[in-house]
Motif scaffolding. Structure first.
Motif, PDB file in Angstrom:
ATOM      1  N   ALA A   1       0.821  -1.209   0.000  1.00  0.00           N
ATOM      2  CA  ALA A   1       0.000   0.000   0.000  1.00  0.00           C
ATOM      3  C   ALA A   1       0.854   1.258   0.000  1.00  0.00           C
ATOM      4  O   ALA A   1       1.871   1.345   0.688  1.00  0.00           O
ATOM      5  CB  ALA A   1      -0.919  -0.003   1.220  1.00  0.00           C
ATOM      6  N   GLN A   2       0.422   2.225  -0.790  1.00  0.00           N
ATOM      7  CA  GLN A   2       1.040   3.544  -0.828  1.00  0.00           C
ATOM      8  C   GLN A   2      -0.032   4.588  -0.522  1.00  0.00           C
ATOM      9  O   GLN A   2      -0.999   4.725  -1.264  1.00  0.00           O
ATOM     10  CB  GLN A   2       1.660   3.811  -2.203  1.00  0.00           C
ATOM     11  N   ILE A   3       0.133   5.302   0.610  1.00  0.00           N
ATOM     12  CA  ILE A   3      -0.822   6.319   1.020  1.00  0.00           C
ATOM     13  C   ILE A   3      -0.181   7.694   0.838  1.00  0.00           C
ATOM     14  O   ILE A   3       0.853   7.993   1.432  1.00  0.00           O
ATOM     15  CB  ILE A   3      -1.248   6.112   2.486  1.00  0.00           C
ATOM     16  N   ARG A   4      -0.800   8.519   0.007  1.00  0.00           N
ATOM     17  CA  ARG A   4      -0.219   9.820  -0.326  1.00  0.00           C
ATOM     18  C   ARG A   4      -0.655  10.888   0.688  1.00  0.00           C
ATOM     19  O   ARG A   4      -1.430  10.624   1.617  1.00  0.00           O
ATOM     20  CB  ARG A   4      -0.637  10.220  -1.737  1.00  0.00           C
ATOM     21  N   PHE A   5      -0.159  12.081   0.467  1.00  0.00           N
ATOM     22  CA  PHE A   5      -0.418  13.189   1.384  1.00  0.00           C
ATOM     23  C   PHE A   5      -1.909  13.507   1.464  1.00  0.00           C
ATOM     24  O   PHE A   5      -2.424  13.881   2.520  1.00  0.00           O
ATOM     25  CB  PHE A   5       0.368  14.438   0.941  1.00  0.00           C
ATOM     26  N   ASP A   6      -2.616  13.386   0.332  1.00  0.00           N
ATOM     27  CA  ASP A   6      -4.054  13.663   0.340  1.00  0.00           C
ATOM     28  C   ASP A   6      -4.874  12.452   0.759  1.00  0.00           C
ATOM     29  O   ASP A   6      -6.094  12.418   0.575  1.00  0.00           O
ATOM     30  CB  ASP A   6      -4.510  14.132  -1.044  1.00  0.00           C
ATOM     31  N   SER A   7      -4.195  11.427   1.293  1.00  0.00           N
ATOM     32  CA  SER A   7      -4.818  10.195   1.801  1.00  0.00           C
ATOM     33  C   SER A   7      -5.363   9.296   0.700  1.00  0.00           C
ATOM     34  O   SER A   7      -6.095   8.335   0.991  1.00  0.00           O
ATOM     35  CB  SER A   7      -5.930  10.509   2.810  1.00  0.00           C
ATOM     36  N   SER A   8      -5.054   9.576  -0.568  1.00  0.00           N
ATOM     37  CA  SER A   8      -5.424   8.635  -1.622  1.00  0.00           C
ATOM     38  C   SER A   8      -4.575   7.374  -1.484  1.00  0.00           C
ATOM     39  O   SER A   8      -3.442   7.422  -1.011  1.00  0.00           O
ATOM     40  CB  SER A   8      -5.239   9.267  -3.001  1.00  0.00           C
ATOM     41  N   LEU A   9      -5.133   6.261  -1.892  1.00  0.00           N
ATOM     42  CA  LEU A   9      -4.523   4.953  -1.649  1.00  0.00           C
ATOM     43  C   LEU A   9      -4.265   4.227  -2.961  1.00  0.00           C
ATOM     44  O   LEU A   9      -5.108   4.241  -3.867  1.00  0.00           O
ATOM     45  CB  LEU A   9      -5.451   4.105  -0.767  1.00  0.00           C
ATOM     46  N   THR A  10      -3.077   3.583  -3.058  1.00  0.00           N
ATOM     47  CA  THR A  10      -2.752   2.696  -4.167  1.00  0.00           C
ATOM     48  C   THR A  10      -2.264   1.374  -3.593  1.00  0.00           C
ATOM     49  O   THR A  10      -1.348   1.357  -2.774  1.00  0.00           O
ATOM     50  CB  THR A  10      -1.674   3.293  -5.079  1.00  0.00           C
ATOM     51  N   VAL A  11      -2.895   0.290  -3.998  1.00  0.00           N
ATOM     52  CA  VAL A  11      -2.496  -1.051  -3.577  1.00  0.00           C
ATOM     53  C   VAL A  11      -1.969  -1.788  -4.796  1.00  0.00           C
ATOM     54  O   VAL A  11      -2.681  -1.933  -5.801  1.00  0.00           O
ATOM     55  CB  VAL A  11      -3.670  -1.825  -2.944  1.00  0.00           C
ATOM     56  N   MET A  12      -0.723  -2.230  -4.720  1.00  0.00           N
ATOM     57  CA  MET A  12      -0.078  -2.858  -5.869  1.00  0.00           C
ATOM     58  C   MET A  12      -0.483  -4.332  -5.985  1.00  0.00           C
ATOM     59  O   MET A  12      -0.546  -5.056  -4.985  1.00  0.00           O
ATOM     60  CB  MET A  12       1.445  -2.751  -5.720  1.00  0.00           C
ATOM     61  N   LYS A  13      -0.756  -4.754  -7.200  1.00  0.00           N
ATOM     62  CA  LYS A  13      -0.989  -6.156  -7.542  1.00  0.00           C
ATOM     63  C   LYS A  13      -1.989  -6.828  -6.605  1.00  0.00           C
ATOM     64  O   LYS A  13      -1.647  -7.672  -5.777  1.00  0.00           O
ATOM     65  CB  LYS A  13       0.336  -6.937  -7.545  1.00  0.00           C
ATOM     66  N   VAL A  14      -3.238  -6.432  -6.765  1.00  0.00           N
ATOM     67  CA  VAL A  14      -4.287  -6.982  -5.919  1.00  0.00           C
ATOM     68  C   VAL A  14      -4.520  -8.457  -6.245  1.00  0.00           C
ATOM     69  O   VAL A  14      -4.202  -8.938  -7.343  1.00  0.00           O
ATOM     70  CB  VAL A  14      -5.602  -6.198  -6.090  1.00  0.00           C
ATOM     71  N   THR A  15      -5.070  -9.186  -5.271  1.00  0.00           N
ATOM     72  CA  THR A  15      -5.417 -10.595  -5.430  1.00  0.00           C
ATOM     73  C   THR A  15      -6.878 -10.788  -5.031  1.00  0.00           C
ATOM     74  O   THR A  15      -7.570  -9.834  -4.643  1.00  0.00           O
ATOM     75  CB  THR A  15      -4.529 -11.485  -4.558  1.00  0.00           C
TER      76      THR A  15
END
Length: 490
Positions: free
Chosen positions: A168-182
């Protein structure tokens, strides 16, 4: 008296004067439920009234006797907490994001009024389209009004804090990116907004299209005409109808392939296509390899791509791969390793009394340290009498006897779990009399032939010796008219 009455009027006015605690910010999500937390009053015998904004008509009220009255327009969506005077709003609508005012009136012992204003602000998470496993998930948590001290965090469908997830990558604006979901990422994702010690939750459903998880361990089966090998392959989350029929990510095809293991024979490492998926209509398997495969599990509604095979042989050892192809070269794969247990007898399943017999139970390769075999002899036999180790892969019967005949079963175990088993029927026979007679006749014939050959050899040698003696003697010439000794003139 006039002054006294005036003084009392001032005191009463002070008590009647309303006291305000300032606006309280509360976050909620459209379609969700929110509680506007009003503190419990010192006395329960009070009148509580909730208003929308500056309206004078109450939305819901409860008198000092506990009787509630609700505006008909809000009847199905408003309620008061049973333990205090908090307002519970269900099925929040977009027009509900405004101010709510709570008014409490206590008439005993002295009239007193308290009011609190709440500002309901929306929090939401933008929905996302269904994702294929292996893609990245992007989520954003939107807040109507952000105040100093407002915090946001994310929870996975398993309600785990994503701040500790390496994907998980959480940015300053709290948007979320999860790499390679299963497939495990399928479900409700939650944005938790915390402000002044209160939490609000915004949920969004994420659909992850993935195949069922692969077996963590190989599938163990045994050589038998009755053994059933089941190869599972199905979608852990069936694709939505609108998604599977779309032009962008519709299923384009699929197949099952088989790669034999080194223990399977001469085709080691050669990838063989067993079946292909024909999208039809109707959806169907096209069998390429006549291996006794059962393809009847295929279904359109949930895309069950599983295969079965009845009658397992040692040639079925290897890796089976289920592949589903989508547009844009997207592919989902699941591989399953199959281990086949077999048992064989040397020199043959039929042995004679007194003959040495070797039984071997194998997967085609050496067993790993966590695996062991267990022999179950026929009822009349015993492993102790053979003097073998408790769990030998190779079992030796030094001298076969009648008690050793029958079904020998070899079981494969991992710790306390039996994985599979295989049987062999061992026949112990006595040598029949006609066989002994045949052996005797053959032996006599061989002996006679050897004596005859020896006689011929000795006879020839004797004749040769006599001839040699005769050639060695001086020859005497007997003339018909002998002449006296002397010299003669020719």
């Amino acid at each position: 008296m006039k002054y006294v009455s005036g003084f009392l009027s001032i005191i009463i006015a002070l008590f009647i004067t309303s006291t305000g605690a300032g606006d309280v910010m509360v976050y909620g999500q459209v379609g969700g439920t929110v509680t506007l937390p009003r503190s419990k009053w010192g006395s329960e015998k009070v009148l509580v009234q909730w208003y929308l904004g500056m309206d004078t008509k109450s939305l819901i009220s409860r008198n000092s006797h506990g009787r509630e009255t609700t505006d008909p327009l809000w009847k199905d969506r408003l309620s008061l907490s049973k333990t205090d005077f908090s307002l519970i709003i269900n099925n929040i609508r977009l027009e509900d994001f405004q101010s709510f005012r709570c008014e409490l009136k206590d008439f005993r012992p002295t009239p007193f009024t308290s009011f609190t204003t709440f500002r309901l602000s929306h929090v939401s998470v933008q929905p996302v389209s269904p994702l294929l496993a292996g893609k990245n998930l992007n989520l954003k948590c939107d807040i109507g009004e952000i105040f100093e001290g407002t915090q946001r965090r994310w929870l996975s469908p398993q309600k785990q804090d994503l701040s500790k997830d390496t994907r998980a990558q959480i940015r300053f604006d709290s948007s979320l990116t999860v790499m390679k979901v299963t497939g495990q990422d399928h479900g409700e994702w939650t944005c938790v907004v915390t402000y002044q010690g209160r939490e609000a939750y915004a949920n969004t459903h994420v659909t992850v299209i993935d195949l069922s998880p692969a077996h963590p361990q190989p599938i163990y089966t045994s050589v038998s005409s009755l053994s059933l090998l089941h190869l599972p392959c199905f979608f852990s989350v069936p694709p939505p109808l609108s998604w599977s029929e779309s032009q962008e990510k519709s299923i384009q095809g699929g197949r099952w392939t088989f790669t034999p293991s080194p223990a399977a024979g001469s085709l080691t490492g050669v990838v063989q296509t067993l079946v292909n998926l024909s999208m039809g209509p109707p959806l169907a398997w096209v069998v390429n390899q006549k291996r006794g495969l059962d393809v009847s599990a295929l279904q359109r509604k949930n895309l069950n791509l599983s295969l079965s095979k009845k009658g397992v042989t040692e040639g079925d050892r290897g890796e089976y791969t289920c592949t589903v192809e989508f547009q844009r070269d997207d592919t989902l794969k699941r591989s399953t390793c199959v281990e086949v247990l077999q048992v064989f007898s040397s020199p043959a399943p039929v042995a004679f009394v007194g003959q040495e017999v070797n039984l071997t139970c194998t997967l085609g390769h050496s067993l790993t340290s966590d695996l062991k075999v267990k022999w179950i002899p026929p009822r009349q036999s015993s492993l102790l009498a053979l003097g073998s180790s408790p769990h030998p892969a190779h079992l030796t019967i030094p001298e076969a006897r009648d008690i050793h005949g029958g079904r020998w079963r070899c079981e494969l175990w991992r710790n306390k779990t039996k994985l599979t088993s295989v049987e062999i029927t061992l026949k112990i026979e006595r040598v029949p009399m006609d066989v002994w007679l045949l052996v005797t006749i053959c032996a006599a014939a061989v002996i006679f032939i050897l004596l005859l050959i020896l006689t011929v050899i000795l006879s020839r040698r004797h004749r040769q010796r006599v001839m040699m003696l005769r050639r060695g003697k001086r020859r005497v010439c007997r003339c018909k008219d002998p002449k006296p000794k002397g010299f003669y003139r020719n």
